[in-house]
Write an enzyme that holds these catalytic residues in place. Sequence first.
Site, PDB file in Angstrom:
ATOM      1  N   CYS A 183       0.838  -1.194   0.000  1.00 58.19           N
ATOM      2  CA  CYS A 183       0.000   0.000   0.000  1.00 58.19           C
ATOM      3  C   CYS A 183       0.880   1.254   0.000  1.00 58.19           C
ATOM      4  CB  CYS A 183      -0.916   0.002   1.221  1.00 58.19           C
ATOM      5  SG  CYS A 183      -2.157  -1.310   1.206  1.00 58.19           S
ATOM      6  N   CYS A 208       1.487  -8.752   6.714  1.00 64.66           N
ATOM      7  CA  CYS A 208       0.190  -8.083   6.696  1.00 64.66           C
ATOM      8  C   CYS A 208      -0.913  -8.899   7.355  1.00 64.66           C
ATOM      9  CB  CYS A 208      -0.212  -7.763   5.260  1.00 64.66           C
ATOM     10  SG  CYS A 208      -0.490  -9.219   4.238  1.00 64.66           S
TER      11      CYS A 208
END
Length: 220
Positions: A183, A208
């Site tokens: 991201c 993540c």
Amino acid sequence: MKFDEIKEKLLQYKAGGKKIFTTSSFQSHSLVLLHIISRIDPEIPVYFINTGFLFPETIQFKDQIAKEFGLNIIDAKSTIPKAQQKDANGNFLFTSDPDYCCFLNKVQPLDSVLADNDVWINGVRADQSAVRKAMDIEQAAPHNVIRFHPMLDWSKQEIYKYIKDYKLPRHPLEAKGYDSIGCEPCTRKMVLGDERSARWFGMKKTECGLNTDLVVKKDK
């Protein structure tokens, strides 16, 4: 695993009536698995976890690869609106609680995908982190799913040799110093040659949740 071994394993899963899917972040080094899958069975669904915080270059690259490889790509998104992904001070969760941000935008969307499938082809490599080094080629995941890790024993050098041999395209941000691309708010340019060091820079976080929450821990 070599190409023929991966092909044989996927054919075994299909012969056994297993529903198979894979996921991809569409970074340069993740293209090797996608290219291998396209050579074996391009109809295998490829879930693209679209967090809503990705670089625009990643979205464009995903569309390019889908066309070039002839892949069946499906977006997986959080059901929680971005306006509700803020803390008590009004800041987005990626600034104050990145683990929960990843849970909402990656883990939760993929959990529902797992519930509808039998085999998850996952491109983790043992040389990427301690978490991944501890994994097996086949490992249990929630909902009685098998995580299949065909790239687990591949080195970074082997990945880039394959990219060179097959003249695969490169993510446009790679030329700007990015190697592990996630991201946009949580990704920096590569530091000290470590492809994972630029993710969640300055935080005690290296995964993540896809490879920690969506896996059944092995008995010690």
